[in-house]
Enzyme design. Structure first.
Site, PDB file in Angstrom:
ATOM      1  N   SER A 124      -1.455   3.307  -8.224  1.00  0.00           N
ATOM      2  CA  SER A 124      -0.488   2.751  -7.582  1.00  0.00           C
ATOM      3  C   SER A 124       0.398   2.447  -8.470  1.00  0.00           C
ATOM      4  O   SER A 124       0.684   2.252  -9.833  1.00  0.00           O
ATOM      5  CB  SER A 124      -0.844   1.363  -7.137  1.00  0.00           C
ATOM      6  OG  SER A 124       0.370   0.694  -6.605  1.00  0.00           O
ATOM      7  N   TYR A 149      -4.544  -7.455  -7.399  1.00  0.00           N
ATOM      8  CA  TYR A 149      -4.506  -6.238  -6.839  1.00  0.00           C
ATOM      9  C   TYR A 149      -4.309  -5.152  -8.047  1.00  0.00           C
ATOM     10  O   TYR A 149      -4.938  -4.254  -8.190  1.00  0.00           O
ATOM     11  CB  TYR A 149      -3.725  -6.190  -5.655  1.00  0.00           C
ATOM     12  CG  TYR A 149      -3.593  -4.677  -5.166  1.00  0.00           C
ATOM     13  CD1 TYR A 149      -4.479  -3.924  -4.832  1.00  0.00           C
ATOM     14  CD2 TYR A 149      -2.249  -4.455  -5.595  1.00  0.00           C
ATOM     15  CE1 TYR A 149      -3.993  -2.533  -4.298  1.00  0.00           C
ATOM     16  CE2 TYR A 149      -1.800  -2.935  -5.045  1.00  0.00           C
ATOM     17  CZ  TYR A 149      -2.542  -2.097  -4.622  1.00  0.00           C
ATOM     18  OH  TYR A 149      -2.301  -1.063  -4.288  1.00  0.00           O
ATOM     19  N   LYS A 153      -6.126  -1.908 -10.078  1.00  0.00           N
ATOM     20  CA  LYS A 153      -5.748  -0.474 -10.148  1.00  0.00           C
ATOM     21  C   LYS A 153      -5.529  -0.250 -11.581  1.00  0.00           C
ATOM     22  O   LYS A 153      -6.193   0.888 -12.041  1.00  0.00           O
ATOM     23  CB  LYS A 153      -4.441  -0.346  -9.431  1.00  0.00           C
ATOM     24  CG  LYS A 153      -4.427  -0.415  -8.011  1.00  0.00           C
ATOM     25  CD  LYS A 153      -5.429   0.611  -7.206  1.00  0.00           C
ATOM     26  CE  LYS A 153      -5.372   0.528  -5.771  1.00  0.00           C
ATOM     27  NZ  LYS A 153      -6.451   1.321  -5.152  1.00  0.00           N
TER      28      LYS A 153
HETATM   29  N1  UFG Z   1      10.292  -6.548   2.258  1.00  0.00           N
HETATM   30  C1  UFG Z   1      11.279  -7.560   3.037  1.00  0.00           C
HETATM   31  N2  UFG Z   1      10.534  -8.284   4.116  1.00  0.00           N
HETATM   32  C2  UFG Z   1       9.193  -7.967   4.329  1.00  0.00           C
HETATM   33  C3  UFG Z   1       8.377  -7.171   3.794  1.00  0.00           C
HETATM   34  C4  UFG Z   1       8.882  -6.553   2.587  1.00  0.00           C
HETATM   35  O1  UFG Z   1      12.406  -7.747   2.784  1.00  0.00           O
HETATM   36  O2  UFG Z   1       8.956  -8.566   5.480  1.00  0.00           O
HETATM   37  C5  UFG Z   1      10.930  -6.011   1.142  1.00  0.00           C
HETATM   38  C6  UFG Z   1      10.330  -6.304  -0.301  1.00  0.00           C
HETATM   39  O3  UFG Z   1      11.156  -7.481  -0.768  1.00  0.00           O
HETATM   40  C7  UFG Z   1      10.567  -5.050  -1.049  1.00  0.00           C
HETATM   41  C8  UFG Z   1      10.447  -3.906   0.236  1.00  0.00           C
HETATM   42  O4  UFG Z   1      10.612  -4.588   1.341  1.00  0.00           O
HETATM   43  O5  UFG Z   1      11.973  -5.142  -1.539  1.00  0.00           O
HETATM   44  C9  UFG Z   1       9.128  -3.174  -0.090  1.00  0.00           C
HETATM   45  O6  UFG Z   1       8.138  -4.010   0.353  1.00  0.00           O
HETATM   46  P1  UFG Z   1       6.794  -3.865   0.542  1.00  0.00           P
HETATM   47  O7  UFG Z   1       5.868  -5.220   0.754  1.00  0.00           O
HETATM   48  O8  UFG Z   1       6.625  -2.905   1.759  1.00  0.00           O
HETATM   49  O9  UFG Z   1       5.850  -2.755  -0.751  1.00  0.00           O
HETATM   50  P2  UFG Z   1       6.008  -3.430  -2.221  1.00  0.00           P
HETATM   51  O10 UFG Z   1       7.169  -2.470  -2.848  1.00  0.00           O
HETATM   52  O11 UFG Z   1       6.126  -4.803  -2.582  1.00  0.00           O
HETATM   53  O12 UFG Z   1       4.609  -2.907  -2.472  1.00  0.00           O
HETATM   54  C10 UFG Z   1       4.038  -1.759  -2.367  1.00  0.00           C
HETATM   55  C11 UFG Z   1       2.664  -1.688  -2.025  1.00  0.00           C
HETATM   56  C12 UFG Z   1       1.686  -2.392  -3.074  1.00  0.00           C
HETATM   57  C13 UFG Z   1       2.056  -1.782  -4.438  1.00  0.00           C
HETATM   58  C14 UFG Z   1       3.528  -1.773  -4.525  1.00  0.00           C
HETATM   59  C15 UFG Z   1       3.881  -1.286  -6.274  1.00  0.00           C
HETATM   60  O13 UFG Z   1       2.480  -2.404  -0.678  1.00  0.00           O
HETATM   61  O14 UFG Z   1       0.253  -1.968  -2.751  1.00  0.00           O
HETATM   62  O15 UFG Z   1       4.196  -1.185  -3.527  1.00  0.00           O
HETATM   63  O16 UFG Z   1       3.758  -0.114  -5.896  1.00  0.00           O
HETATM   64  F1  UFG Z   1       1.317  -2.437  -5.460  1.00  0.00           F
END
Ligand code: UFG
Length: 336
Positions: A124, A149, A153
């Site tokens: 990841s 998590y 990885k």
């Molecule tokens: N976000 C919101 N509201 C929500 C959920 C997310 O505003 O309800 C925003 C987050 O702040 C972020 C973006 O949407 O800016 C993406 O968030 P995600 O949770 O969808 O994804 P992340 O980038 O945080 O995490 C993903 C994977 C992880 C991995 C990470 C880094 O879920 O497994 O990318 O590669 F570790």
């Protein structure tokens, strides 16, 4: 090739199974259904029109893995199995370390005993930690993760690198995924998070379905074009096709290589919301909420290496991702 997919009934595993079979490979799935459903396996068979051997077992179960490798001769393993919820990993670190490391160690020991030395691993972009600069390249120094998590990885990458160093016959490809979303265009397989989704797209699809009231946008004061967090969203079918290329690449070589699977383009939370609204004709009510701990301003890939070494690049755009994610949710309001 005959390819074992650990966690093959999961979101990325199920899409990869379809693409591997479409490319002429045969697959076997091992899954303990801790975060997936046997129905996904049934639908993989339905979409592909092929029988797919399924073993219900924990990859950390040595006897089960021994029996599996005694029954089949695998040319390559794609290792998806693992716990993957960032927040949960902060609450339950021991469970995450135990599960994700044990499964990998047992898998690699079994592979070694049976002379199967080719593995593609689901890593990841989280291993890059908080980036100093974007786009992220595979040769950048990984400064440390922000949650257990992510550390699993990171540690599994190190374990697999060590295996290659010790035995040059091994071939390892570490795939660093960015943000996989979307679903198969049939609408039959997709993402099924249990409980309230943590990730953005499944949250949006549930707001669209009316199951959740509104989206909470975590922060609008990031250093990005509209203040909301920027990520590299990649269609899960493109990601699955990247695995097909990675298996073919891994089979013919020795040593360890790291490859980003992303599009190279970053979109903000509000870009995603607006595109979803436009392509699906559904309003997504949202409110700006405080930042979520551990989130970074922007994270996106430099996808050049994937093009060079795998001959792969993402083909689907954000519209496709939004359309297919909603198509799956609409057709499967209760999941599988
Ligand atoms: N976000 C919101 N509201 C929500 C959920 C997310 O505003 O309800 C925003 C987050 O702040 C972020 C973006 O949407 O800016 C993406 O968030 P995600 O949770 O969808 O994804 P992340 O980038 O945080 O995490 C993903 C994977 C992880 C991995 C990470 C880094 O879920 O497994 O990318 O590669 F570790």
């Amino acid at each position: 090739m005959q390819i074992l997919l650990t966690g093959g009934a999961g979101f990325i595993g199920s899409h990869t199974a379809i693409e591997l079979m479409a490319a002429g490979h045969s697959v076997v799935i091992v899954d303990n259904f801790v975060n997936s459903s046997p129905e996904a396996h049934r639908r993989i068979e339905e979409i592909s029109g092929q029988k797919v051997p399924l073993v219900e077992a924990d990859v950390a179960d040595r006897d089960a893995m021994e029996a599996l490798f005694s029954e089949y001769q695998f040319d390559c393993v794609v290792h998806f199995a693992g716990l993957k919820a960032v927040g949960e990993s902060v609450q339950q670190p021991l469970r995450y370390y135990r599960n994700n490391l044990d499964t990998t160690l047992t898998l690699c020991e079994t592979m070694q005993r049976h002379g199967c030395k080719c593995i593609v691993f689901s890593s990841s972009a989280t291993v890059y930690g908080v980036p100093d600069e974007v786009p992220l390249r595979e040769d950048m120094f990984c400064k440390g993760c922000t949650n257990p998590y992510g550390w699993t990885k990171y540690m599994i990458e190190k374990i697999l690198m060590g295996v290659c160093d010790a035995d040059p016959e091994w071939s390892v490809v570490l795939l660093r995924y960015f943000n996989p979303i979307g679903a198969h265009e049939s609408g039959r397989i997709g993402e099924n998070p249990s409980g309230i989704p943590n990730n953005l797209m499944p949250y949006i699809t549930r707001v669209a379905a009316g199951t959740l009231e509104k989206l909470h946008v975590f922060g609008n004061d990031y250093q990005t074009h509209d203040g909301t967090g920027v990520r590299d969203y990649i269609h899960v079918v493109d990601l699955a096709k990247g695995h097909v290329k990675a298996c073919q690449y891994a089979e013919g070589r020795q040593g360890c290589d790291i490859v980003n699977l992303g599009t190279g383009v970053g979109y903000s939370v509000l870009d995603l919301v607006k595109t979803f609204e436009k392509v699906n004709g559904i309003q997504i009510p949202y409110e700006i909420s405080p930042r979520r701990a551990g989130d970074v301003d922007a994270c996106f890939a430099d996808p050049k290496k994937a093009a060079e070494v795998l001959g792969w690049r993402a083909e689907k755009n954000l519209e496709d991702m939004c359309r297919d994610a909603w198509n799956y949710q609409k057709n499967n309001p209760k999941g599988y």
